[in-house]
Design an enzyme around this catalytic site. Structure first.
Site, PDB file in Angstrom:
ATOM      1  N   GLU A 177      17.247  59.255  91.137  1.00  0.00           N
ATOM      2  CA  GLU A 177      18.593  59.797  91.124  1.00  0.00           C
ATOM      3  C   GLU A 177      18.454  61.238  90.633  1.00  0.00           C
ATOM      4  OE1 GLU A 177      22.045  57.912  88.825  1.00  0.00           O
ATOM      5  OE2 GLU A 177      20.495  56.392  88.992  1.00  0.00           O
TER       6      GLU A 177
ATOM      7  N   ARG B 124       8.120  48.362  83.907  1.00  0.00           N
ATOM      8  CA  ARG B 124       8.326  49.754  83.509  1.00  0.00           C
ATOM      9  C   ARG B 124       7.233  50.197  82.556  1.00  0.00           C
ATOM     10  NH1 ARG B 124      13.817  51.411  84.340  1.00  0.00           N
ATOM     11  NH2 ARG B 124      13.672  53.077  82.824  1.00  0.00           N
TER      12      ARG B 124
ATOM     13  N   LYS C  31      17.885  60.701  78.891  1.00  0.00           N
ATOM     14  CA  LYS C  31      18.382  62.029  79.244  1.00  0.00           C
ATOM     15  C   LYS C  31      19.421  62.562  78.265  1.00  0.00           C
ATOM     16  CE  LYS C  31      19.123  60.498  83.435  1.00  0.00           C
ATOM     17  NZ  LYS C  31      18.133  59.764  84.159  1.00  0.00           N
TER      18      LYS C  31
END
Ligand code: ATP
Ligand code: MG
Ligand code: MG
Length: 587
Positions: free
Chosen positions: A32, A269, A279
């Site tokens: 994204e 992950r 973020k």
């Protein structure tokens, strides 16, 4: 250590291929574009691009740009840059938004097939329909679920045409909400399209007011792009069923078979402890923050917190741009991912694990140089001008790294302040009054005879004499010739926070600022390096290796691994510590 390709020719990823052993493998890496990539994404890039490469297939870089409220141009550029830096070339760069027309068409088709309906329920109502707060109650349909197909088509078009505000209507997939046996929430009539308030999209402008969800978009775009193996992380495991459901409904996949259409599989992950990857949190570190606190007397106190780092690429962060700037080679990053291996389990590591992997790589690949962080001048009084020497020294004493450089020694050298003691001690083996120490690569040792100090008590200069070759020194130190020294700034790095688990700090009201490690960056503004650094810089700029990973890196003997920072100029060289030479003794 394992070669990067071995993760594809054995183990979990081999089995994924064997489940769908097609000739033309096609994968995609679908970020994204709402932030910079971090070290976790490196694993996804290595897996997605590497898998295709290993099978002589193709991997697209797909910007999953279906959320106009969060995307920015700068992220697009940076993502492609990192993919290329890691040595991969996307077969195509695509955008989910390229498929908006097709996606809309398929949404109408889905409604027509009685696979979706326009719903006007609120968040609370939907939660109740899904069994209430704990999802344990009875699930039930709302009235909209039974509305005629034509009505949903009309309402969907009304959504498209701007006749609904955000939240007033959404397109909902008609999955298995009312099926009491369906325990997977991914099948409880997920949203497919929503009306978006800030609808301006960086590529499609104001054309759309409605945007498709991840669950509606991802599988369809995979199918449209001809993806064969859709590899993603395990948090999408539960979504595999809705992924297949939608494709089957649209005849893009055959039920219970991976023969036709894309096959989704989920890998674990990569999570790195001791640092911040979120973020929103990194943004606070980059921009600082202002927090308001209500005091006991009711007044409000505002606290301004200064930025903790210089930017998204500050070498103390674990974004990919930061790791690159810090000097970690792309190849070392890929080796690291391969070393950890790929399965469906989460891989949790602490920074020392990464550092030791990087160190192993650098040990075999970068030349040695002598650098002195905190120099004191030593005058070798009995070294006459004609005794000045130039030596040829290999870049690597073990010979693994080819090449050599010329090292000069005159009658004055810099040594590091920490290699001198004003008072000798029998257990101490470096330079002190009356004690001798060896200088790397020099055929004689030196003995200190006297020293001078400034008004603050700091040693400013040491006088020394040569020691006969018959007296073997107990230790050797690095040094730099005074007349040819290159003056540089060296930045050494430690972890950004004092705690080992910064994610548990207070990120709501700025409490993290109290845990910043004051020594996370130590700057030596008067460091010196042997003149050979200039040759390394020149060679590097003369032969750009074709890769975008052409930084000057070296091992500074007894000090650390360094790279020449990207913003250095000819007369102002800045070095970044890549990693220490050994695992750190502490902070
Ligand atoms: P984040 O919220 O950390 O940015 P994300 O999942 O929102 O992660 P995307 O931009 O959607 O980030 O990620 C692109 C791809 O990278 C996805 O396929 C995702 O699964 C993968 N990815 C993201 N984080 C990790 C991670 N920590 N380890 C491995 N793969 C990851
Ligand atoms: Mg995501
Ligand atoms: Mg993301």
């Amino acid at each position: 250590s394992k070669e990067p390709t071995s993760i594809f020719s054995e183990g979990w990823l081999k089995r994924v291929y064997e489940e769908k052993p097609v000739k033309d493998v096609r994968t995609r890496f679908p970020p994204e574009p709402n932030g910079y990539l971090h070290i976790g994404h490196c694993k996804a890039i290595a897996v997605d691009f590497g898998f295709a490469k290993h099978h002589n297939g193709a991997c697209n870089l797909r910007y999953d740009d279906t959320n106009p409220e969060k995307e920015e141009e700068k992220y697009f550029t940076s993502i492609l840059d990192i993919v290329k830096w890691l040595g991969f070339e996307p077969a195509k760069v695509t955008y989910s938004s390229d498929c908006f027309d097709k996606l809309y068409e398929l949404a109408e088709e889905l409604i027509t097939k009685d696979g979706a309906y326009v719903c006007h329920c609120t968040r609370e109502e939907i939660n109740m329909q899904r069994g209430g707060p704990d999802n344990r109650g009875k699930r039930y349909a709302c009235d909209h679920r039974a509305r005629p197909i034509e009505e949903s088509i009309t309402e969907f078009r009304a959504m498209r045409d701007g006749r609904y505000q955000a939240g007033e209507a959404f397109l909902r997939m008609k999955q298995k909400l009312t099926d009491a046996d369906e325990g997977n929430p991914q099948m409880w009539d997920l949203p497919a399209y929503r009306v978006v308030k800030e609808n301006h999209h960086h590529r499609t402008g104001d054309k759309w007011r409605i945007y498709p969800t991840y669950d509606f978009t991802h599988c369809i775009v995979d199918a449209l792009e001809g993806v064969t193996h859709s590899l993603c992380t395990v948090e999408f495991r539960q979504s595999r069923i809705s992924y297949d459901w939608l494709l089957e409904k649209l005849d893009m996949k055959v039920p219970k078979s991976d023969k036709r259409g894309p096959m989704q599989r989920e890998f674990g992950r990569l999570s790195v402890g001791g640092t911040i990857l979120s973020k929103r949190r990194i943004l606070q570190l980059v921009e600082g923050t202002t927090v308001e606190k209500k005091k006991e007397d009711g007044t409000i106190e505002t606290r301004k917190i200064a930025p903790a780092v210089r930017g998204w690429d500050d070498p103390r962060l674990f974004t990919m741009v930061a790791l690159r700037r810090r000097g970690i080679p792309a190849k070392a990053m890929l080796n690291f991912v391969a070393e950890l291996g790929v399965t469906d389990a989460l891989t949790e590591i602490e920074p020392p694990r990464l550092e030791s992997s990087i160190r192993k790589h650098l040990e075999r690949t970068v030349p040695r140089q002598m650098l002195v962080l905190d120099p004191i001048k030593v005058v070798i009084e009995d070294l006459a001008a004609e005794d000045e020497q130039e030596m040829t020294v290999p870049y690597d004493p073990k010979g693994t790294i080819p090449g050599e450089r010329r090292v000069k020694i005159g009658n004055a050298v810099y040594i590091d302040r920490s290699d001198f003691r004003e008072e000798d001690d029998p257990d101490y083996f470096r330079l002190a009054p009356n004690k001798a120490v060896g200088l790397y690569n020099v055929p004689f040792a030196i003995r200190a005879t006297s020293f001078s100090k400034d008004e603050n008590g700091n040693v400013t200069e040491i006088k020394a004499v040569k020691v006969p070759a018959t007296e073997k020194p107990k230790a050797y130190i690095q040094w730099v010739d005074v007349t040819t020294a290159v003056h540089v700034t060296a930045r050494l790095y430690n972890s950004l926070f004092k705690t080992e688990s910064p994610n548990t700090l207070d990120w709501k009201t700025g409490g993290w600022a109290d845990d910043l490690n004051p020594n996370s960056e130590i700057i030596y503004g008067k460091a010196v390096v042997e003149r050979g650094i200039q040759d390394l810089i020149k060679q590097n700029s003369l032969n750009p290796s074709g890769s975008s990973d052409a930084l000057v890196r070296f091992q500074a003997l007894r000090t650390a691994y360094f790279c020449v920072d990207i913003e250095s100029t000819e007369d102002s060289i800045v070095l970044n510590q890549i990693v220490s030479l050994r695992e750190d003794k502490g902070k």
